[in-house]
Scaffold this motif. Structure first.
Motif, short mmCIF file in Angstrom:
data_model
loop_
_atom_site.label_atom_id
_atom_site.label_comp_id
_atom_site.label_asym_id
_atom_site.label_seq_id
_atom_site.Cartn_x
_atom_site.Cartn_y
_atom_site.Cartn_z
N MET A 40 0.83 -1.18 0.00
CA MET A 40 0.00 0.00 0.00
C MET A 40 0.87 1.24 0.00
SD MET A 40 -3.37 1.01 1.51
CE MET A 40 -3.86 2.33 0.49
N GLY A 41 1.58 1.50 1.09
CA GLY A 41 2.46 2.66 1.18
C GLY A 41 1.71 3.96 1.41
N ILE A 42 2.41 4.90 2.00
CA ILE A 42 1.87 6.24 2.21
C ILE A 42 2.90 7.25 1.73
CG2 ILE A 42 0.36 5.62 4.13
CD1 ILE A 42 2.49 6.69 6.06
N THR A 43 2.46 8.46 1.47
CA THR A 43 3.38 9.49 0.99
C THR A 43 4.19 10.05 2.15
OG1 THR A 43 1.85 11.33 1.31
CG2 THR A 43 1.73 10.14 -0.81
N ARG A 44 5.28 10.68 1.81
CA ARG A 44 6.11 11.34 2.84
C ARG A 44 5.29 12.41 3.54
NH1 ARG A 44 11.63 13.09 3.98
NH2 ARG A 44 11.37 13.75 6.13
N ARG A 45 4.46 13.09 2.79
CA ARG A 45 3.63 14.15 3.39
C ARG A 45 2.67 13.55 4.42
NH1 ARG A 45 -0.89 17.91 0.63
NH2 ARG A 45 -0.97 19.44 2.27
N GLN A 46 2.01 12.43 4.10
CA GLN A 46 1.11 11.78 5.06
C GLN A 46 1.87 11.32 6.30
OE1 GLN A 46 -0.31 8.83 2.18
NE2 GLN A 46 -2.41 9.43 2.71
N PHE A 47 3.03 10.74 6.08
CA PHE A 47 3.87 10.24 7.17
C PHE A 47 4.23 11.38 8.11
CE2 PHE A 47 8.19 9.09 8.74
CZ PHE A 47 7.93 7.85 9.30
N ASN A 48 4.75 12.47 7.54
CA ASN A 48 5.14 13.63 8.36
C ASN A 48 3.93 14.24 9.07
OD1 ASN A 48 7.75 13.27 7.52
ND2 ASN A 48 7.78 15.02 6.15
N GLN A 49 2.82 14.34 8.35
CA GLN A 49 1.61 14.94 8.94
C GLN A 49 1.15 14.13 10.15
OE1 GLN A 49 0.04 17.93 7.75
NE2 GLN A 49 -0.68 17.72 9.84
N ALA A 50 1.16 12.82 10.01
CA ALA A 50 0.74 11.95 11.12
C ALA A 50 1.61 12.17 12.35
CB ALA A 50 0.80 10.49 10.68
N ILE A 51 2.90 12.26 12.16
CA ILE A 51 3.83 12.45 13.27
C ILE A 51 3.66 13.84 13.88
CG2 ILE A 51 6.28 12.56 13.89
CD1 ILE A 51 6.62 10.40 11.58
N GLU A 52 3.55 14.83 13.03
CA GLU A 52 3.37 16.21 13.51
C GLU A 52 2.04 16.38 14.24
OE1 GLU A 52 4.05 18.37 9.90
OE2 GLU A 52 6.23 18.12 10.04
N ASP A 53 0.99 15.72 13.77
CA ASP A 53 -0.31 15.80 14.44
C ASP A 53 -0.26 15.21 15.85
OD1 ASP A 53 -1.33 17.05 12.21
OD2 ASP A 53 -2.56 15.35 11.56
N CYS A 54 0.71 14.33 16.07
CA CYS A 54 0.89 13.73 17.40
C CYS A 54 1.81 14.58 18.28
CB CYS A 54 1.45 12.31 17.26
SG CYS A 54 0.26 11.15 16.56
N GLY A 55 2.28 15.70 17.74
CA GLY A 55 3.07 16.63 18.53
C GLY A 55 4.57 16.50 18.41
N PHE A 56 5.05 15.80 17.39
CA PHE A 56 6.49 15.60 17.21
C PHE A 56 6.95 16.20 15.88
CE2 PHE A 56 4.87 12.07 19.77
CZ PHE A 56 5.67 12.19 20.90
N SER A 57 8.23 16.43 15.75
CA SER A 57 8.80 16.90 14.50
C SER A 57 8.98 15.73 13.54
CB SER A 57 10.17 17.55 14.74
OG SER A 57 10.04 18.65 15.59
N ALA A 58 8.87 16.02 12.26
CA ALA A 58 9.06 14.97 11.26
C ALA A 58 10.50 14.45 11.32
CB ALA A 58 8.76 15.52 9.87
N PRO A 59 10.68 13.14 11.24
CA PRO A 59 12.02 12.56 11.28
C PRO A 59 12.72 12.69 9.92
CG PRO A 59 10.43 10.81 11.06
CD PRO A 59 9.65 12.10 11.17
N SER A 60 13.91 12.17 9.84
CA SER A 60 14.68 12.21 8.60
C SER A 60 13.99 11.43 7.49
CB SER A 60 16.08 11.62 8.83
OG SER A 60 15.99 10.22 9.02
#
Length: 194
Positions: free
Chosen positions: A1-21
């Motif tokens: 399936m996979g997700i986009t980098r934007r979705q990945f970062n958004q999910a992490i940021e919505d949880c209150g963290f900075s996007a990882p490398s």
């Protein structure tokens, strides 16, 4: 399936963290291509919780400490510590041995458990291994009760004795991740303390 980098970062940021490398995203995406969207959301939420948004690959209480004597079992080697490492905190020597063998590495991780915390790709591979070998079987092919994933990961601590705020926080992460990924039929919180 996979997700986009934007979705990945958004999910992490919505949880209150900075996007990882980008390296973390690439390893996550390449290792989870067979996951359904809801399974991806559950897995990502657990990784976010376990690693504080991909900030840590080693259990904070034992990072850098040697010979602390925790998590020793019948597979433990002298002078080696098997505290939590990886984005899902792998513990106990038997789990390091099993992960290592299943990943085609012989007993490398039993002999050198610190590699899991020192190598991003290995931290992700071990976390995916733990999910597929230890968590997935507890779900019985159904991804409708998020609490079951928490029980499979940290049940002895978080899923006994009634309501647990840490387990509840894991579920709140899941809801944010599921929204960021566009999951339509979200899993319930059931399966841990309820």
């Amino acid at each position: 399936m996979g997700i986009t980098r934007r979705q990945f970062n958004q999910a992490i940021e919505d949880c209150g963290f900075s996007a990882p490398s980008s390296e973390v995203y690439e390893y996550f995406n390449s290792q989870t291509s067979s996951f359904s969207l809801n399974e991806l959301a559950m897995f990502l939420a657990q990784l976010i919780h376990e690693s504080a948004g991909f900030r840590y690959k080693e259990e904070i209480a034992y990072a850098g400490r040697r010979n602390h004597g925790q998590y020793r079992d019948h597979c433990s080697l002298p002078g080696k510590d098997y505290h939590g490492r990886g984005y899902i905190q792998l513990t106990w020597a038997a789990n390091y041995r099993d992960a290592s063998r299943d990943l085609g590495m012989g007993d490398e991780l039993l002999r050198n458990p610190e590699r899991v915390a020192n190598e991003t790709k290995l931290a992700m591979r071990v976390s995916v291994w733990y999910w597929t070998e230890r968590v997935r079987p507890q779900l019985g092919g159904r991804y409708d009760c998020f609490g079951k994933t928490t029980k499979a990961i940290n049940g002895a601590i978080e899923c006994s004795g009634g309501y647990n705020s840490v387990a509840a926080k894991r579920y709140q992460y899941y809801l944010k991740v599921a929204d960021a990924l566009g999951v339509q039929n979200k899993a319930s919180e059931r399966g841990c303390y309820n």
